[in-house]
Design a protein around this motif. Structure first.
Motif, PDB file in Angstrom:
ATOM      1  N   ALA A   1       8.433 -46.769  11.856  1.00 14.23           N
ATOM      2  CA  ALA A   1       8.465 -45.415  11.285  1.00 14.23           C
ATOM      3  C   ALA A   1       9.846 -44.794  11.448  1.00 14.23           C
ATOM      4  N   VAL A   2      10.461 -44.980  12.612  1.00 11.94           N
ATOM      5  CA  VAL A   2      11.804 -44.435  12.838  1.00 11.94           C
ATOM      6  C   VAL A   2      12.814 -45.103  11.916  1.00 11.94           C
ATOM      7  N   MET A   3      12.735 -46.412  11.791  1.00 10.31           N
ATOM      8  CA  MET A   3      13.676 -47.128  10.929  1.00 10.31           C
ATOM      9  C   MET A   3      13.518 -46.704   9.472  1.00 10.31           C
ATOM     10  N   ARG A   4      12.290 -46.543   9.015  1.00 14.51           N
ATOM     11  CA  ARG A   4      12.072 -46.101   7.631  1.00 14.51           C
ATOM     12  C   ARG A   4      12.679 -44.719   7.394  1.00 14.51           C
ATOM     13  N   THR A   5      12.499 -43.824   8.366  1.00 14.01           N
ATOM     14  CA  THR A   5      13.046 -42.466   8.221  1.00 14.01           C
ATOM     15  C   THR A   5      14.570 -42.502   8.104  1.00 14.01           C
ATOM     16  N   VAL A   6      15.208 -43.306   8.942  1.00 15.22           N
ATOM     17  CA  VAL A   6      16.674 -43.402   8.897  1.00 15.22           C
ATOM     18  C   VAL A   6      17.130 -44.020   7.575  1.00 15.22           C
ATOM     19  N   LEU A   7      16.477 -45.091   7.154  1.00 13.07           N
ATOM     20  CA  LEU A   7      16.879 -45.746   5.909  1.00 13.07           C
ATOM     21  C   LEU A   7      16.672 -44.838   4.700  1.00 13.07           C
ATOM     22  N   ASP A   8      15.634 -44.008   4.746  1.00 14.14           N
ATOM     23  CA  ASP A   8      15.364 -43.096   3.628  1.00 14.14           C
ATOM     24  C   ASP A   8      16.363 -41.940   3.564  1.00 14.14           C
ATOM     25  N   SER A   9      17.067 -41.691   4.663  1.00 12.73           N
ATOM     26  CA  SER A   9      18.034 -40.580   4.681  1.00 12.73           C
ATOM     27  C   SER A   9      19.414 -41.074   5.087  1.00 12.73           C
ATOM     28  N   ARG A  10      19.770 -42.257   4.599  1.00 14.66           N
ATOM     29  CA  ARG A  10      21.009 -42.906   5.016  1.00 14.66           C
ATOM     30  C   ARG A  10      22.242 -42.055   4.787  1.00 14.66           C
ATOM     31  N   GLU A  11      22.353 -41.432   3.629  1.00 17.18           N
ATOM     32  CA  GLU A  11      23.570 -40.677   3.324  1.00 17.18           C
ATOM     33  C   GLU A  11      23.737 -39.490   4.263  1.00 17.18           C
ATOM     34  N   ASP A  12      22.655 -38.759   4.503  1.00 18.51           N
ATOM     35  CA  ASP A  12      22.735 -37.621   5.422  1.00 18.51           C
ATOM     36  C   ASP A  12      23.051 -38.082   6.839  1.00 18.51           C
ATOM     37  N   CYS A  13      22.399 -39.168   7.274  1.00 20.78           N
ATOM     38  CA  CYS A  13      22.657 -39.692   8.622  1.00 20.78           C
ATOM     39  C   CYS A  13      24.107 -40.140   8.766  1.00 20.78           C
ATOM     40  N   SER A  14      24.610 -40.814   7.745  1.00 20.54           N
ATOM     41  CA  SER A  14      25.980 -41.301   7.794  1.00 20.54           C
ATOM     42  C   SER A  14      26.973 -40.144   7.879  1.00 20.54           C
ATOM     43  N   ARG A  15      26.725 -39.107   7.107  1.00 14.95           N
ATOM     44  CA  ARG A  15      27.615 -37.934   7.120  1.00 14.95           C
ATOM     45  C   ARG A  15      27.617 -37.282   8.503  1.00 14.95           C
ATOM     46  N   GLU A  16      26.436 -37.148   9.106  1.00 11.90           N
ATOM     47  CA  GLU A  16      26.329 -36.555  10.432  1.00 11.90           C
ATOM     48  C   GLU A  16      27.041 -37.405  11.479  1.00 11.90           C
ATOM     49  N   ILE A  17      26.845 -38.707  11.398  1.00 12.91           N
ATOM     50  CA  ILE A  17      27.460 -39.610  12.373  1.00 12.91           C
ATOM     51  C   ILE A  17      28.980 -39.593  12.257  1.00 12.91           C
ATOM     52  N   ARG A  18      29.493 -39.581  11.030  1.00 13.81           N
ATOM     53  CA  ARG A  18      30.952 -39.552  10.854  1.00 13.81           C
ATOM     54  C   ARG A  18      31.549 -38.278  11.437  1.00 13.81           C
ATOM     55  N   GLY A  19      30.855 -37.168  11.264  1.00 13.20           N
ATOM     56  CA  GLY A  19      31.349 -35.912  11.819  1.00 13.20           C
ATOM     57  C   GLY A  19      31.384 -35.943  13.338  1.00 13.20           C
ATOM     58  N   ARG A  20      30.310 -36.419  13.946  1.00 12.51           N
ATOM     59  CA  ARG A  20      30.268 -36.471  15.413  1.00 12.51           C
ATOM     60  C   ARG A  20      31.248 -37.499  15.952  1.00 12.51           C
ATOM     61  N   SER A  21      31.403 -38.603  15.238  1.00 10.21           N
ATOM     62  CA  SER A  21      32.344 -39.634  15.674  1.00 10.21           C
ATOM     63  C   SER A  21      33.777 -39.113  15.658  1.00 10.21           C
ATOM     64  N   ALA A  22      34.106 -38.313  14.661  1.00  8.96           N
ATOM     65  CA  ALA A  22      35.460 -37.748  14.588  1.00  8.96           C
ATOM     66  C   ALA A  22      35.741 -36.843  15.783  1.00  8.96           C
ATOM     67  N   VAL A  23      34.731 -36.079  16.193  1.00  4.28           N
ATOM     68  CA  VAL A  23      34.895 -35.213  17.364  1.00  4.28           C
ATOM     69  C   VAL A  23      35.123 -36.054  18.616  1.00  4.28           C
ATOM     70  N   LEU A  24      34.334 -37.119  18.770  1.00  2.00           N
ATOM     71  CA  LEU A  24      34.464 -37.959  19.950  1.00  2.00           C
ATOM     72  C   LEU A  24      35.758 -38.769  19.931  1.00  2.00           C
ATOM     73  N   GLU A  25      36.252 -39.085  18.759  1.00  2.00           N
ATOM     74  CA  GLU A  25      37.548 -39.763  18.675  1.00  2.00           C
ATOM     75  C   GLU A  25      38.647 -38.878  19.253  1.00  2.00           C
ATOM     76  N   ARG A  26      38.611 -37.601  18.909  1.00  2.00           N
ATOM     77  CA  ARG A  26      39.612 -36.676  19.465  1.00  2.00           C
ATOM     78  C   ARG A  26      39.440 -36.543  20.976  1.00  2.00           C
ATOM     79  N   LYS A  27      38.197 -36.504  21.435  1.00  2.00           N
ATOM     80  CA  LYS A  27      37.957 -36.380  22.870  1.00  2.00           C
ATOM     81  C   LYS A  27      38.378 -37.652  23.615  1.00  2.00           C
ATOM     82  N   ALA A  28      38.217 -38.809  22.982  1.00  2.00           N
ATOM     83  CA  ALA A  28      38.636 -40.060  23.615  1.00  2.00           C
ATOM     84  C   ALA A  28      40.146 -40.091  23.841  1.00  2.00           C
TER      85      ALA A  28
END
Length: 373
Positions: free
Chosen positions: A328-355
């Motif tokens: 069920a979790v995997m289906r939810t993520v796959l069904d909202s891939r674009e939104d998840c990807s956008r969110e992850i890229r934003g958070r990753s950019a913040v953590l890149e600066r913090k690193a």
């Protein structure tokens, strides 16, 4: 003692779980070395490694055998600073013996008048009261501490460490850039070129027999419902390959297990995936760096902490893992891939600066200054 900065040259001894063919730890070492070399081009780096000759060749550095007392003593005497580069070294889940090894290194460095640093480290789990006292005593005396997550800071607080200069930054791998976009591991494993897939990273752990049955059922359901294949990535082949093959064999649908690969090769494969499902922390970090939606399987607090940090869902704990919830979790993520990807890229950019703050804190330590909070 003359400071390294005034001498113009720094001799830095790096310590971590290096030289054991773990892609996550290899990427960590690469990231730490790149960060220090960018901040201090004059730095000469020596790595304590389980495979010193290989490490010296791969990373263009000096290396010493981590289990050779004479080699470790020589490296400690020659260095200006001992740096624990990334990872969760101060924990006793692996063993108290492992923890005591790292604590002894810190003590020896201090007795020799060397500077010491935790460079984007995780803390814990530390289970026994005696070991918690040992870790707290050691951390109080370390010159510079940067932590990869808030949970590590809270854990030190629970141990009674009251330092105002502790910094929460990010895992050093967030400063790492894939050097090789070659995803040839897929063709080596006979994965059809145009086939969409979910990349899976699992490892050996307690309770894996029951987990393997449920995981195979969950992955079969995803294959049937989404038309995607499952591709297993052994991040640390010694501990991951057997579990990966066991689950693949239990699946009714065709699954693929990649051959051994470098951190760059595995990151490139993850970049081609539609989703990552992982027990391994650094497979999740790789997914974040590549902007690929991901979900975790929790076996250790560090995985749960990272999922919280990134806003990624959990497919469940290894203990009590069920195919129904995971699918069920995997289906939810796959069904909202674009939104998840956008969110992850934003958070990753913040953590890149913090690193990047890890290297700045290192330079402040070497120059004798305090990092501003």
């Amino acid at each position: 003692m003359r400071s390294a900065s005034s001498a113009g040259k720094m001799n830095i001894l790096l310590c971590g779980y290096y030289g054991f063919h773990n892609a996550g730890d290899d990427a960590t070492l690469h990231a730490v070395m790149d960060s220090i070399r960018s901040a201090a081009p004059q730095a000469e780096l020596t790595v304590l490694s389980g495979s010193p000759e290989e490490t010296a060749c791969l990373y263009r550095c000096r290396a010493a055998a981590r289990f050779s007392l004479p080699a470790v003593c020589r490296a400690l005497r020659a260095c200006d600073a001992l740096v624990f580069g990334g990872g969760s070294l101060l924990q006793d889940v692996t063993s108290t013996r492992s923890l005591l090894y790292y604590l002894l290194l810190l003590r020896a460095a201090r007795l020799l008048g060397k500077k010491t640093m935790l460079f984007g480290n995780g803390i814990g789990p530390v289970l026994t009261a005696a070991n918690r006292r040992r870790v707290a005593a050691a951390v109080r005396k370390i010159d510079c501490v940067t932590l990869r997550d808030e949970d590590s800071l809270h854990e030190l607080g629970k141990m009674g460490v009251d330092r105002q200069d502790l910094m929460v930054t990010a895992d050093p791998v967030f400063a790492y850039r894939c050097q090789n976009a070659d995803a040839s591991l897929l063709s080596e494993a006979a994965v059809p070129e145009d086939m969409p897939f979910v990349a899976v990273s699992v490892r050996s752990w307690t309770g894996m027999d029951a987990f393997s049955v449920q995981a195979a059922a969950a992955f079969d359901e995803i294959c049937r419902s989404s038309g995607r294949s499952i591709v297993f990535l052994p991040m640390h082949p010694e501990y991951d390959r057997q579990t990966s093959e066991k689950i693949a064999q239990r699946m009714e649908c065709r699954a693929y297990v990649l051959p051994d690969g470098s951190a760059d090769q595995l990151m490139a494969v993850i970049g081609r995936a539609d989703m990552v499902v992982s027990m391994r922390l650094h497979a999740l970090v790789f997914a974040a760096r590549m902007g690929v939606p991901a979900a975790g399987i929790v076996y250790d607090p560090k995985t749960a902490s990272f999922l919280k940090q990134m806003g990624m869902p959990s497919c469940g704990d290894v203990a009590g893992f069920t195919a129904e919830k995971a699918a069920a979790v995997m289906r939810t993520v796959l069904d909202s891939r674009e939104d998840c990807s956008r969110e992850i890229r934003g958070r990753s950019a913040v953590l890149e600066r913090k690193a990047e703050e890890n290297a700045r804190a290192f330079m402040h330590m070497m120059s004798g200054q305090k990092e501003k909070q």
